[in-house]
Design a protein around this motif. Structure first.
Motif, PDB file in Angstrom:
ATOM      1  N   GLY A   7     -46.973  33.122  -0.179  1.00 24.22           N
ATOM      2  CA  GLY A   7     -46.398  31.913   0.293  1.00 24.22           C
ATOM      3  C   GLY A   7     -47.377  31.318   1.097  1.00 24.22           C
ATOM      4  O   GLY A   7     -47.582  30.126   1.008  1.00 24.22           O
ATOM      5  N   LEU A   8     -48.146  31.933   1.838  1.00 23.34           N
ATOM      6  CA  LEU A   8     -49.151  31.353   2.827  1.00 23.34           C
ATOM      7  C   LEU A   8     -50.378  30.660   1.840  1.00 23.34           C
ATOM      8  O   LEU A   8     -50.870  29.570   2.216  1.00 23.34           O
ATOM      9  N   LEU A   9     -50.722  31.186   1.055  1.00 19.62           N
ATOM     10  CA  LEU A   9     -51.871  31.071  -0.048  1.00 19.62           C
ATOM     11  C   LEU A   9     -51.300  29.728  -0.610  1.00 19.62           C
ATOM     12  O   LEU A   9     -52.092  28.697  -0.732  1.00 19.62           O
ATOM     13  N   ILE A  14     -51.450  23.950  -1.395  1.00 24.14           N
ATOM     14  CA  ILE A  14     -50.773  22.505  -1.396  1.00 24.14           C
ATOM     15  C   ILE A  14     -51.399  21.640  -0.255  1.00 24.14           C
ATOM     16  O   ILE A  14     -51.718  20.516  -0.467  1.00 24.14           O
ATOM     17  N   ALA A  15     -51.802  22.011   1.030  1.00 26.84           N
ATOM     18  CA  ALA A  15     -52.342  21.310   2.033  1.00 26.84           C
ATOM     19  C   ALA A  15     -53.875  20.913   1.543  1.00 26.84           C
ATOM     20  O   ALA A  15     -54.157  19.652   1.801  1.00 26.84           O
ATOM     21  N   GLY A  16     -54.504  21.550   0.952  1.00 28.67           N
ATOM     22  CA  GLY A  16     -55.779  21.519   0.357  1.00 28.67           C
ATOM     23  C   GLY A  16     -55.906  20.241  -0.502  1.00 28.67           C
ATOM     24  O   GLY A  16     -56.713  19.390  -0.604  1.00 28.67           O
ATOM     25  N   LEU A  17     -54.882  20.276  -1.519  1.00 24.59           N
ATOM     26  CA  LEU A  17     -54.742  19.077  -2.431  1.00 24.59           C
ATOM     27  C   LEU A  17     -54.247  17.864  -1.999  1.00 24.59           C
ATOM     28  O   LEU A  17     -54.669  16.751  -2.245  1.00 24.59           O
ATOM     29  N   ALA A  18     -53.334  17.923  -0.807  1.00 20.81           N
ATOM     30  CA  ALA A  18     -52.951  16.860  -0.087  1.00 20.81           C
ATOM     31  C   ALA A  18     -54.082  16.118   0.653  1.00 20.81           C
ATOM     32  O   ALA A  18     -54.283  14.836   0.663  1.00 20.81           O
ATOM     33  N   LEU A  44     -46.999  17.323   5.064  1.00 21.85           N
ATOM     34  CA  LEU A  44     -45.660  17.219   5.099  1.00 21.85           C
ATOM     35  C   LEU A  44     -44.730  16.870   3.973  1.00 21.85           C
ATOM     36  O   LEU A  44     -43.735  17.442   3.597  1.00 21.85           O
ATOM     37  N   LEU A  45     -45.057  15.651   3.304  1.00 18.85           N
ATOM     38  CA  LEU A  45     -44.278  15.012   2.167  1.00 18.85           C
ATOM     39  C   LEU A  45     -44.644  15.937   1.036  1.00 18.85           C
ATOM     40  O   LEU A  45     -43.445  16.266   0.364  1.00 18.85           O
ATOM     41  N   ILE A  46     -45.776  16.522   0.761  1.00 18.97           N
ATOM     42  CA  ILE A  46     -45.745  17.557  -0.453  1.00 18.97           C
ATOM     43  C   ILE A  46     -44.785  18.617  -0.028  1.00 18.97           C
ATOM     44  O   ILE A  46     -44.091  19.291  -1.151  1.00 18.97           O
ATOM     45  N   ILE A  47     -44.844  19.311   1.289  1.00 20.37           N
ATOM     46  CA  ILE A  47     -44.105  20.395   1.523  1.00 20.37           C
ATOM     47  C   ILE A  47     -42.308  20.170   1.336  1.00 20.37           C
ATOM     48  O   ILE A  47     -41.596  20.921   0.829  1.00 20.37           O
ATOM     49  N   LEU A  48     -42.136  18.780   1.805  1.00 21.15           N
ATOM     50  CA  LEU A  48     -40.699  18.475   1.554  1.00 21.15           C
ATOM     51  C   LEU A  48     -40.196  18.231   0.294  1.00 21.15           C
ATOM     52  O   LEU A  48     -39.207  18.701  -0.135  1.00 21.15           O
ATOM     53  N   GLY A  55     -35.207  24.033  -4.047  1.00 28.74           N
ATOM     54  CA  GLY A  55     -33.698  24.457  -3.429  1.00 28.74           C
ATOM     55  C   GLY A  55     -33.943  25.175  -2.178  1.00 28.74           C
ATOM     56  O   GLY A  55     -33.082  25.577  -1.622  1.00 28.74           O
ATOM     57  N   TRP A  56     -35.331  25.244  -1.655  1.00 33.43           N
ATOM     58  CA  TRP A  56     -35.572  25.850  -0.279  1.00 33.43           C
ATOM     59  C   TRP A  56     -34.722  24.940   0.958  1.00 33.43           C
ATOM     60  O   TRP A  56     -34.566  25.572   1.773  1.00 33.43           O
ATOM     61  N   LEU A  57     -34.931  23.705   0.662  1.00 30.52           N
ATOM     62  CA  LEU A  57     -34.498  22.612   1.691  1.00 30.52           C
ATOM     63  C   LEU A  57     -33.159  22.038   1.179  1.00 30.52           C
ATOM     64  O   LEU A  57     -33.621  21.393   0.033  1.00 30.52           O
ATOM     65  N   GLY A  58     -32.301  22.086   1.751  1.00 32.45           N
ATOM     66  CA  GLY A  58     -31.326  21.483   1.372  1.00 32.45           C
ATOM     67  C   GLY A  58     -30.567  21.578   0.130  1.00 32.45           C
ATOM     68  O   GLY A  58     -29.840  20.839  -0.861  1.00 32.45           O
TER      69      GLY A  58
END
Length: 60
Positions: A7-9, A14-18, A44-48, A55-58
């Motif tokens: 998960g951390l990886l 994703i952060a690197g891609l952003a 934050l947008l990508i994570i959201l 399905g992790w959020l909402g």
């Protein structure tokens, strides 16, 4: 433990891609927003988006 590491990886990738997308898509006209705030907002947008789609959020 392995799920946490994976998960951390995943989050780091994703952060690197952003960050790469933020640098690539930077316009010629600079906005008044600092680069750090732009990078954080992209991440934050990508994570959201991934959280909502998975399905992790909402989610269900």
């Amino acid at each position: 433990m392995a799920r946490v590491v994976i998960g951390l990886l995943f989050v780091l990738v994703i952060a690197g891609l952003a960050v790469a997308a933020g640098r690539f898509l930077q316009s010629t006209r600079e906005a008044d927003v600092p680069a750090t705030a732009k990078t954080i907002s992209y991440v934050l947008l990508i994570i959201l988006m991934l959280g909502v789609v998975s399905g992790w959020l909402g989610g269900l």
